[in-house]
Design a protein around this motif. Structure first.
Motif, PDB file in Angstrom:
ATOM      1  N   MET A   1       0.839  -1.205   0.000  1.00 53.47           N
ATOM      2  CA  MET A   1       0.000   0.000   0.000  1.00 53.47           C
ATOM      3  C   MET A   1       0.873   1.253   0.000  1.00 53.47           C
ATOM      4  O   MET A   1       0.643   2.178  -0.785  1.00 53.47           O
ATOM      5  CB  MET A   1      -0.951   0.004   1.194  1.00 53.47           C
ATOM      6  N   MET A   2       1.870   1.308   0.860  1.00 50.52           N
ATOM      7  CA  MET A   2       2.732   2.488   0.928  1.00 50.52           C
ATOM      8  C   MET A   2       3.480   2.698  -0.392  1.00 50.52           C
ATOM      9  O   MET A   2       3.645   3.833  -0.837  1.00 50.52           O
ATOM     10  CB  MET A   2       3.708   2.392   2.096  1.00 50.52           C
ATOM     11  N   LYS A   3       3.934   1.620  -0.998  1.00 54.36           N
ATOM     12  CA  LYS A   3       4.641   1.737  -2.285  1.00 54.36           C
ATOM     13  C   LYS A   3       3.735   2.354  -3.343  1.00 54.36           C
ATOM     14  O   LYS A   3       4.156   3.197  -4.127  1.00 54.36           O
ATOM     15  CB  LYS A   3       5.132   0.367  -2.764  1.00 54.36           C
TER      16      LYS A   3
ATOM     17  N   ILE B   1       3.061   6.772  -5.513  1.00 55.72           N
ATOM     18  CA  ILE B   1       3.040   7.051  -6.957  1.00 55.72           C
ATOM     19  C   ILE B   1       1.911   8.049  -7.224  1.00 55.72           C
ATOM     20  O   ILE B   1       0.734   7.692  -7.199  1.00 55.72           O
ATOM     21  CB  ILE B   1       2.824   5.755  -7.769  1.00 55.72           C
ATOM     22  N   PRO B   2       2.263   9.318  -7.456  1.00 52.18           N
ATOM     23  CA  PRO B   2       1.229  10.351  -7.507  1.00 52.18           C
ATOM     24  C   PRO B   2       0.250  10.239  -8.673  1.00 52.18           C
ATOM     25  O   PRO B   2      -0.869  10.722  -8.590  1.00 52.18           O
ATOM     26  CB  PRO B   2       2.024  11.659  -7.601  1.00 52.18           C
ATOM     27  N   THR B   3       0.651   9.582  -9.748  1.00 51.63           N
ATOM     28  CA  THR B   3      -0.193   9.547 -10.942  1.00 51.63           C
ATOM     29  C   THR B   3      -0.961   8.250 -11.133  1.00 51.63           C
ATOM     30  O   THR B   3      -1.746   8.139 -12.074  1.00 51.63           O
ATOM     31  CB  THR B   3       0.668   9.793 -12.193  1.00 51.63           C
ATOM     32  N   ILE B   4      -0.747   7.272 -10.278  1.00 53.85           N
ATOM     33  CA  ILE B   4      -1.383   5.972 -10.483  1.00 53.85           C
ATOM     34  C   ILE B   4      -2.881   6.056 -10.181  1.00 53.85           C
ATOM     35  O   ILE B   4      -3.300   6.708  -9.229  1.00 53.85           O
ATOM     36  CB  ILE B   4      -0.698   4.874  -9.643  1.00 53.85           C
TER      37      ILE B   4
ATOM     38  N   GLY C   1      -7.508   2.025  -1.318  1.00 53.79           N
ATOM     39  CA  GLY C   1      -6.574   2.674  -0.397  1.00 53.79           C
ATOM     40  C   GLY C   1      -6.014   3.969  -0.955  1.00 53.79           C
ATOM     41  O   GLY C   1      -5.856   4.953  -0.230  1.00 53.79           O
ATOM     42  N   ILE C   2      -5.720   3.981  -2.236  1.00 55.76           N
ATOM     43  CA  ILE C   2      -5.223   5.196  -2.888  1.00 55.76           C
ATOM     44  C   ILE C   2      -6.293   6.283  -2.841  1.00 55.76           C
ATOM     45  O   ILE C   2      -6.009   7.436  -2.518  1.00 55.76           O
ATOM     46  CB  ILE C   2      -4.776   4.889  -4.331  1.00 55.76           C
ATOM     47  N   TRP C   3      -7.521   5.911  -3.148  1.00 63.90           N
ATOM     48  CA  TRP C   3      -8.602   6.900  -3.117  1.00 63.90           C
ATOM     49  C   TRP C   3      -8.765   7.490  -1.713  1.00 63.90           C
ATOM     50  O   TRP C   3      -8.940   8.686  -1.555  1.00 63.90           O
ATOM     51  CB  TRP C   3      -9.918   6.275  -3.557  1.00 63.90           C
ATOM     52  N   VAL C   4      -8.701   6.635  -0.713  1.00 57.25           N
ATOM     53  CA  VAL C   4      -8.924   7.093   0.658  1.00 57.25           C
ATOM     54  C   VAL C   4      -7.725   7.878   1.189  1.00 57.25           C
ATOM     55  O   VAL C   4      -7.870   8.991   1.695  1.00 57.25           O
ATOM     56  CB  VAL C   4      -9.230   5.899   1.593  1.00 57.25           C
ATOM     57  N   HIS C   5      -6.542   7.309   1.084  1.00 58.07           N
ATOM     58  CA  HIS C   5      -5.365   7.874   1.752  1.00 58.07           C
ATOM     59  C   HIS C   5      -4.641   8.938   0.944  1.00 58.07           C
ATOM     60  O   HIS C   5      -4.166   9.921   1.505  1.00 58.07           O
ATOM     61  CB  HIS C   5      -4.402   6.767   2.156  1.00 58.07           C
ATOM     62  N   ARG C   6      -4.537   8.749  -0.355  1.00 60.61           N
ATOM     63  CA  ARG C   6      -3.816   9.729  -1.166  1.00 60.61           C
ATOM     64  C   ARG C   6      -4.751  10.823  -1.665  1.00 60.61           C
ATOM     65  O   ARG C   6      -4.455  12.006  -1.573  1.00 60.61           O
ATOM     66  CB  ARG C   6      -3.136   9.053  -2.357  1.00 60.61           C
ATOM     67  N   ASP C   7      -5.899  10.406  -2.201  1.00 60.74           N
ATOM     68  CA  ASP C   7      -6.815  11.362  -2.827  1.00 60.74           C
ATOM     69  C   ASP C   7      -7.828  11.957  -1.856  1.00 60.74           C
ATOM     70  O   ASP C   7      -8.516  12.905  -2.199  1.00 60.74           O
ATOM     71  CB  ASP C   7      -7.554  10.688  -3.984  1.00 60.74           C
TER      72      ASP C   7
END
Length: 159
Positions: free
Chosen positions: A87-89, A93-96, A139-145
């Motif tokens: 998940m952290m890896k 990645i900002p564009t994934i 996870g990307i949607w929740v944590h990054r976005d």
């Protein structure tokens, strides 16, 4: 201070061995996983959308392939030999986004269809791969976005 050894409960050991036996019965073993990882990541490296993402972050492919082998052995054979935080890896990645996971799954499924030893292996491994992709994407949607995943629709291919 002494290190304490934590031993798995006998029921956990039995469950892990049962999952491994079921995988082996489908033709899923270490040799198959190594072939899957090598062939799949060969396709990823050649892919126009995924290749540049991986090439920008991986400078030691043999090391990465070893790590991916351990990851899939842990997922498919309950090997317990993987350490890392996927998940952290992926969060780094900002564009994934969803389109990348869709393509990742398409390549993964194609590789499975090409080399899987049994139809059961295709279904089993494909379902695991989709679950992993969905988990990482959410996870990307929740944590990054900082999005509410309930307002987004996961659209990923099935095997």
């Amino acid at each position: 201070m002494t290190a304490r050894t934590v031993q798995a409960h006998p029921h956990a050991i039995a469950a892990r061995e049962e999952r491994r036996a079921e995988a082996i019965a489908m033709g899923i073993d270490e040799a198959f996983i190594a072939a899957l990882v090598d062939r799949f990541y060969g396709a990823v490296r050649e892919d126009a959308s995924l290749g540049p993402i991986f090439d920008a972050r991986i400078d030691d492919w043999p090391k990465h392939l070893g790590q991916m082998n351990r990851f899939w052995q842990s997922i498919l054979l309950s090997a317990g030999n993987f350490t890392g935080n996927p998940m952290m890896k992926h969060l780094a990645i900002p564009t994934i986004g969803q389109a990348h996971f869709q393509q990742w799954l398409r390549l993964f499924y194609q590789t499975l269809h090409d080399i899987a030893p049994t139809p059961e292996a295709i279904s089993h491994i494909g379902a695991k791969a989709r679950m992993i992709a969905e988990s990482l994407l959410t996870g990307i949607w929740v944590h990054r976005d900082r999005d509410d995943p309930l307002t987004r629709k996961v659209e990923l291919p099935d095997v």
